[in-house]
Design an enzyme around this catalytic site. Structure first.
Site, PDB file in Angstrom:
ATOM      1  N   ASP A  86       0.848  -1.094   0.083  1.00  0.00           N
ATOM      2  CA  ASP A  86      -0.009   0.007  -0.201  1.00  0.00           C
ATOM      3  C   ASP A  86       1.036   1.278   0.034  1.00  0.00           C
ATOM      4  O   ASP A  86       2.069   0.934   0.331  1.00  0.00           O
ATOM      5  CB  ASP A  86      -0.916  -0.104   1.219  1.00  0.00           C
ATOM      6  CG  ASP A  86      -1.534   1.078   1.354  1.00  0.00           C
ATOM      7  OD1 ASP A  86      -2.418   1.734   0.351  1.00  0.00           O
ATOM      8  OD2 ASP A  86      -1.876   1.905   2.475  1.00  0.00           O
TER       9      ASP A  86
ATOM     10  N   ASP B 254      -0.120   5.169   0.987  1.00  0.00           N
ATOM     11  CA  ASP B 254      -0.311   6.221   1.990  1.00  0.00           C
ATOM     12  C   ASP B 254      -0.564   5.578   3.217  1.00  0.00           C
ATOM     13  O   ASP B 254      -1.221   4.452   3.604  1.00  0.00           O
ATOM     14  CB  ASP B 254      -1.458   7.063   2.007  1.00  0.00           C
ATOM     15  CG  ASP B 254      -1.513   7.861   0.778  1.00  0.00           C
ATOM     16  OD1 ASP B 254      -1.639   9.120   0.795  1.00  0.00           O
ATOM     17  OD2 ASP B 254      -1.629   7.390  -0.445  1.00  0.00           O
TER      18      ASP B 254
ATOM     19  N   ASP C  27      -1.889  -1.001   5.765  1.00  0.00           N
ATOM     20  CA  ASP C  27      -1.986  -0.658   6.956  1.00  0.00           C
ATOM     21  C   ASP C  27      -3.488  -0.457   7.583  1.00  0.00           C
ATOM     22  O   ASP C  27      -3.926   0.236   8.400  1.00  0.00           O
ATOM     23  CB  ASP C  27      -1.446   1.032   7.255  1.00  0.00           C
ATOM     24  CG  ASP C  27      -2.207   1.759   6.608  1.00  0.00           C
ATOM     25  OD1 ASP C  27      -2.627   1.482   5.179  1.00  0.00           O
ATOM     26  OD2 ASP C  27      -2.524   3.126   7.090  1.00  0.00           O
TER      27      ASP C  27
END
Length: 228
Positions: free
Chosen positions: A9, A11, A172
């Site tokens: 991922d 951001d 996240d």
């Protein structure tokens, strides 16, 4: 035989983008004659897109139910402001750059799978001099569906020239974990990203607090270039 991929991922996983996202939102607020919003006010919303960030900033200014058409107008201004200074204060998370270089040298394929639009994600990684470290980049608009659907994860692995067996997602958020599950690959969750629910409560296959721990997490999961 192709190597497996590490699919990251963006951001909250590869890069801490909070400061630049908040700066663009506050730039829009200033243009509208409204008050700026503190960095920590947005919390997990950094991981879910510009429109929720704008809605939160409006709420902080006493505007609880903004017109969707108005949100879209503000969104276009946000994109312009964000892209004008996309990496002014955004930084890769500690340890990730050396790790990416090391994994590439060992033969892993590397990919990014983000819900950020592909052109903006490409611009960000290019400004941070990270783009060339990856074999593929898939954004939220690359395919017909975005995370938590499996399509972008599988597409990222394919575009990276990797094999599915032994590949792993690193993210996240719930969207990353659910997308990995849908794609049938393991997922390692980082604790330093942008999530409304602590990642340990989302049952990923492994959890790390720092990228220095990623290699040992992969070893514990039995993942490596010989798998498959």
């Amino acid at each position: 035989m192709p190597s497996p991929a590490l699919v990251f991922d963006l951001d909250g996983t590869l890069v801490d983008t909070r400061h630049d996202l908040a700066a663009a939102v506050n730039g829009v607020m200033r243009e509208e004659g409204l008050g700026e919003v503190g960095l920590d006010t947005f919390g997990h919303l950094y991981g879910v897109g510009a429109r929720p960030l704008l809605a939160k900033a409006l709420l902080e200014n006493g505007i609880a139910d903004p017109d969707p058409i108005e949100i879209e107008r503000l969104f276009l201004r946000f994109i312009a402001l964000y892209r004008a200074d996309i990496a002014g204060r955004s930084l890769p998370f500690p340890g990730i750059l050396d790790l990416l270089v090391a994994f590439r040298a060992e033969g892993w394929r590397l990919a990014v799978c983000t819900n950020k639009s592909e052109p903006i994600a490409r611009q960000l990684l290019d400004h941070l001099k990270m783009l060339d470290l990856f074999d593929a980049l898939v954004g939220g608009d690359t395919f017909a569906r975005s995370k938590p659907d499996a399509m972008p994860v599988l597409g990222a692995i394919e575009r990276a020239g990797a094999r599915l067996a032994g590949s792993v997602m690193i993210g996240d958020s719930r969207a990353d974990i659910d997308a990995a599950r849908a794609a049938g690959i393991p997922v390692v969750a980082v604790t330093f990203g942008y999530t409304a629910v602590p990642v340990r409560e989302l049952s990923p296959d492994a959890v790390i607090d720092h990228f220095d721990e990623l290699r040992s997490a992969l070893d514990r999961l039995g993942l490596g270039l010989a798998v498959g």
